[in-house]
Design a protein around this motif. Structure first.
Motif, PDB file in Angstrom:
ATOM      1  N   ASN A 243       0.832  -1.205   0.000  1.00 15.23           N
ATOM      2  CA  ASN A 243       0.000   0.000   0.000  1.00 15.23           C
ATOM      3  C   ASN A 243       0.867   1.254   0.000  1.00 15.23           C
ATOM      4  N   LYS A 244       2.152   1.095   0.319  1.00 15.86           N
ATOM      5  CA  LYS A 244       3.094   2.213   0.327  1.00 15.86           C
ATOM      6  C   LYS A 244       3.967   2.241  -0.931  1.00 15.86           C
ATOM      7  N   ALA A 245       3.608   1.437  -1.923  1.00 16.46           N
ATOM      8  CA  ALA A 245       4.359   1.454  -3.186  1.00 16.46           C
ATOM      9  C   ALA A 245       4.143   2.801  -3.874  1.00 16.46           C
ATOM     10  N   TYR A 246       5.229   3.410  -4.307  1.00 15.00           N
ATOM     11  CA  TYR A 246       5.127   4.745  -4.909  1.00 15.00           C
ATOM     12  C   TYR A 246       5.851   4.789  -6.248  1.00 15.00           C
ATOM     13  N   ASN A 247       5.508   5.790  -7.040  1.00 17.61           N
ATOM     14  CA  ASN A 247       6.110   5.963  -8.358  1.00 17.61           C
ATOM     15  C   ASN A 247       7.465   6.657  -8.262  1.00 17.61           C
ATOM     16  N   PRO A 248       8.378   6.308  -9.166  1.00 19.76           N
ATOM     17  CA  PRO A 248       9.597   7.132  -9.288  1.00 19.76           C
ATOM     18  C   PRO A 248       9.207   8.518  -9.788  1.00 19.76           C
ATOM     19  N   TYR A 249      10.049   9.496  -9.504  1.00 24.23           N
ATOM     20  CA  TYR A 249       9.741  10.867  -9.924  1.00 24.23           C
ATOM     21  C   TYR A 249       9.599  10.995 -11.437  1.00 24.23           C
ATOM     22  N   CYS A 250      10.190  10.054 -12.175  1.00 23.49           N
ATOM     23  CA  CYS A 250      10.079  10.094 -13.641  1.00 23.49           C
ATOM     24  C   CYS A 250       8.637   9.937 -14.121  1.00 23.49           C
ATOM     25  N   ALA A 251       7.778   9.425 -13.264  1.00 28.98           N
ATOM     26  CA  ALA A 251       6.366   9.292 -13.629  1.00 28.98           C
ATOM     27  C   ALA A 251       5.687  10.652 -13.711  1.00 28.98           C
ATOM     28  N   TYR A 252       6.332  11.679 -13.163  1.00 33.92           N
ATOM     29  CA  TYR A 252       5.730  13.004 -13.094  1.00 33.92           C
ATOM     30  C   TYR A 252       6.460  14.046 -13.920  1.00 33.92           C
ATOM     31  N   SER A 253       7.748  13.793 -14.201  1.00 34.73           N
ATOM     32  CA  SER A 253       8.528  14.756 -14.970  1.00 34.73           C
ATOM     33  C   SER A 253       9.744  14.080 -15.573  1.00 34.73           C
ATOM     34  N   GLY A 254      10.053  14.448 -16.805  1.00 41.07           N
ATOM     35  CA  GLY A 254      11.202  13.876 -17.495  1.00 41.07           C
ATOM     36  C   GLY A 254      12.528  14.445 -17.051  1.00 41.07           C
ATOM     37  N   ARG A 255      12.513  15.393 -16.118  1.00 42.78           N
ATOM     38  CA  ARG A 255      13.778  16.006 -15.704  1.00 42.78           C
ATOM     39  C   ARG A 255      14.499  15.199 -14.639  1.00 42.78           C
ATOM     40  N   TYR A 256      13.921  14.077 -14.219  1.00 45.58           N
ATOM     41  CA  TYR A 256      14.533  13.247 -13.180  1.00 45.58           C
ATOM     42  C   TYR A 256      15.206  12.010 -13.775  1.00 45.58           C
ATOM     43  N   SER A 257      16.170  11.497 -13.030  1.00 47.00           N
ATOM     44  CA  SER A 257      16.855  10.256 -13.395  1.00 47.00           C
ATOM     45  C   SER A 257      16.456   9.199 -12.377  1.00 47.00           C
ATOM     46  N   CYS A 258      15.800   8.132 -12.838  1.00 46.69           N
ATOM     47  CA  CYS A 258      15.216   7.149 -11.922  1.00 46.69           C
ATOM     48  C   CYS A 258      15.741   5.743 -12.204  1.00 46.69           C
ATOM     49  N   PRO A 259      16.108   4.991 -11.144  1.00 46.27           N
ATOM     50  CA  PRO A 259      16.528   3.599 -11.338  1.00 46.27           C
ATOM     51  C   PRO A 259      15.429   2.770 -12.001  1.00 46.27           C
ATOM     52  N   ILE A 260      15.852   1.906 -12.908  1.00 46.91           N
ATOM     53  CA  ILE A 260      14.928   1.001 -13.600  1.00 46.91           C
ATOM     54  C   ILE A 260      14.910  -0.330 -12.852  1.00 46.91           C
ATOM     55  N   PRO A 261      13.738  -0.800 -12.424  1.00 51.71           N
ATOM     56  CA  PRO A 261      13.687  -2.067 -11.680  1.00 51.71           C
ATOM     57  C   PRO A 261      14.323  -3.201 -12.478  1.00 51.71           C
ATOM     58  N   PRO A 262      15.256  -3.950 -11.874  1.00 48.96           N
ATOM     59  CA  PRO A 262      15.873  -5.091 -12.562  1.00 48.96           C
ATOM     60  C   PRO A 262      14.818  -6.127 -12.963  1.00 48.96           C
ATOM     61  N   LYS A 263      15.110  -6.865 -14.043  1.00 51.05           N
ATOM     62  CA  LYS A 263      14.153  -7.846 -14.559  1.00 51.05           C
ATOM     63  C   LYS A 263      13.794  -8.911 -13.533  1.00 51.05           C
ATOM     64  N   GLU A 264      14.763  -9.259 -12.671  1.00 53.52           N
ATOM     65  CA  GLU A 264      14.488 -10.302 -11.673  1.00 53.52           C
ATOM     66  C   GLU A 264      13.497  -9.838 -10.606  1.00 53.52           C
ATOM     67  N   ASN A 265      13.149  -8.549 -10.609  1.00 55.77           N
ATOM     68  CA  ASN A 265      12.177  -8.037  -9.648  1.00 55.77           C
ATOM     69  C   ASN A 265      10.814  -7.792 -10.283  1.00 55.77           C
ATOM     70  N   ASP A 266      10.524  -8.570 -11.321  1.00 56.52           N
ATOM     71  CA  ASP A 266       9.191  -8.513 -11.936  1.00 56.52           C
ATOM     72  C   ASP A 266       8.287  -9.532 -11.253  1.00 56.52           C
ATOM     73  N   LEU A 267       7.146  -9.079 -10.755  1.00 58.95           N
ATOM     74  CA  LEU A 267       6.171  -9.962 -10.113  1.00 58.95           C
ATOM     75  C   LEU A 267       5.094 -10.334 -11.119  1.00 58.95           C
ATOM     76  N   ASP A 268       4.920 -11.609 -11.339  1.00 62.39           N
ATOM     77  CA  ASP A 268       3.915 -12.076 -12.296  1.00 62.39           C
ATOM     78  C   ASP A 268       2.543 -12.123 -11.613  1.00 62.39           C
ATOM     79  N   THR A 269       2.119 -10.958 -11.176  1.00 64.41           N
ATOM     80  CA  THR A 269       0.813 -10.794 -10.550  1.00 64.41           C
ATOM     81  C   THR A 269       0.480  -9.314 -10.582  1.00 64.41           C
ATOM     82  N   ALA A 270      -0.765  -8.988 -10.336  1.00 62.37           N
ATOM     83  CA  ALA A 270      -1.183  -7.586 -10.298  1.00 62.37           C
ATOM     84  C   ALA A 270      -1.180  -7.097  -8.857  1.00 62.37           C
ATOM     85  N   ILE A 271      -0.270  -6.172  -8.556  1.00 57.94           N
ATOM     86  CA  ILE A 271      -0.215  -5.587  -7.225  1.00 57.94           C
ATOM     87  C   ILE A 271      -1.140  -4.368  -7.211  1.00 57.94           C
ATOM     88  N   GLU A 272      -2.386  -4.605  -6.840  1.00 61.77           N
ATOM     89  CA  GLU A 272      -3.394  -3.542  -6.859  1.00 61.77           C
ATOM     90  C   GLU A 272      -3.395  -2.820  -5.511  1.00 61.77           C
TER      91      GLU A 272
END
Length: 201
Positions: free
Chosen positions: A163-192
């Motif tokens: 419930n505390k999952a948040y967006n990187p700042y890049c979701a709001y502005s292109g002026r930020y540099s944000c880490p890209i989640p590594p492929k091994e951290n992909d969850l094959d489910t919908a985290i709603e």
């Protein structure tokens, strides 16, 4: 004796109910704090135009099924690496550990990382970074994935509150540099749970 047992049972029940009621409240406090940060011109990642019309971030309803106790496994032999970002910046991280948990009966694993530049920071020296992607990305949530913040646990378990999952700042502005989640951290489910995609309109 029976009255004592009854008292202890009622006490345990009341403590359990109190703990359960605190979980979603903690998430709501986090969401309120995030909205306050986004309204603050000194802290907000929003452009001045977007902040002028900002009414609050869009969140999923707080759901206690996304608050999970995860087994924390330290991985001390990992080598530092440069984590890709949305720009040419490549901050140095190390895989600090792994978390094993279940959501709605399914088992999952995520890697947890430590930013090496924080090691000498008295405020963030025990900060851990958990970036992840899931099946909501590009639909109801930001296409680039979301983040969770953790602290180094004292024991072998850690609470993950999606419930505390948040967006990187890049979701709001292109002026930020944000880490890209590594492929091994992909969850094959919908985290709603957590923050949804940002809609400027």
């Amino acid at each position: 004796m029976r009255s004592l047992l009854t008292f202890l049972l009622l006490l345990n029940l009341s403590l359990l109910m109190a703990q359960e009621s605190e979980k979603p409240q903690s998430a709501r406090d986090f969401q309120n704090h995030l909205n306050e940060e986004f309204r603050d011109p000194e802290e907000s990642p929003l452009t001045e135009e977007d902040r002028k019309d900002f009414k609050g971030l869009d969140f999923f309803e707080v759901d206690s099924s996304y608050i999970v106790k995860a087994e924390f496994v330290r991985t001390p032999a990992e080598s530092p690496f440069k984590m890709p970002t949305t720009t040419d910046r490549t901050p140095v991280y190390v895989k600090y550990g792994e978390v094993y948990f279940s959501i709605k009966g399914e088992e999952y694993k995520l890697n947890v990382y430590q930013n090496q530049s924080f090691l000498t920071d008295p405020e963030y020296f025990d900060y851990l970074f958990l970036p992840f992607t899931d099946n909501t990305n590009g639909e109801t949530t930001y296409s680039g994935g979301r983040y969770l913040d953790l602290r180094i646990p004292e024991g072998d378990f850690v609470i993950l509150d999606f419930n505390k999952a948040y967006n990187p700042y890049c979701a709001y502005s292109g002026r930020y540099s944000c880490p890209i989640p590594p492929k091994e951290n992909d969850l094959d489910t919908a985290i709603e749970a957590g923050v949804k995609a940002f809609d400027k309109h």
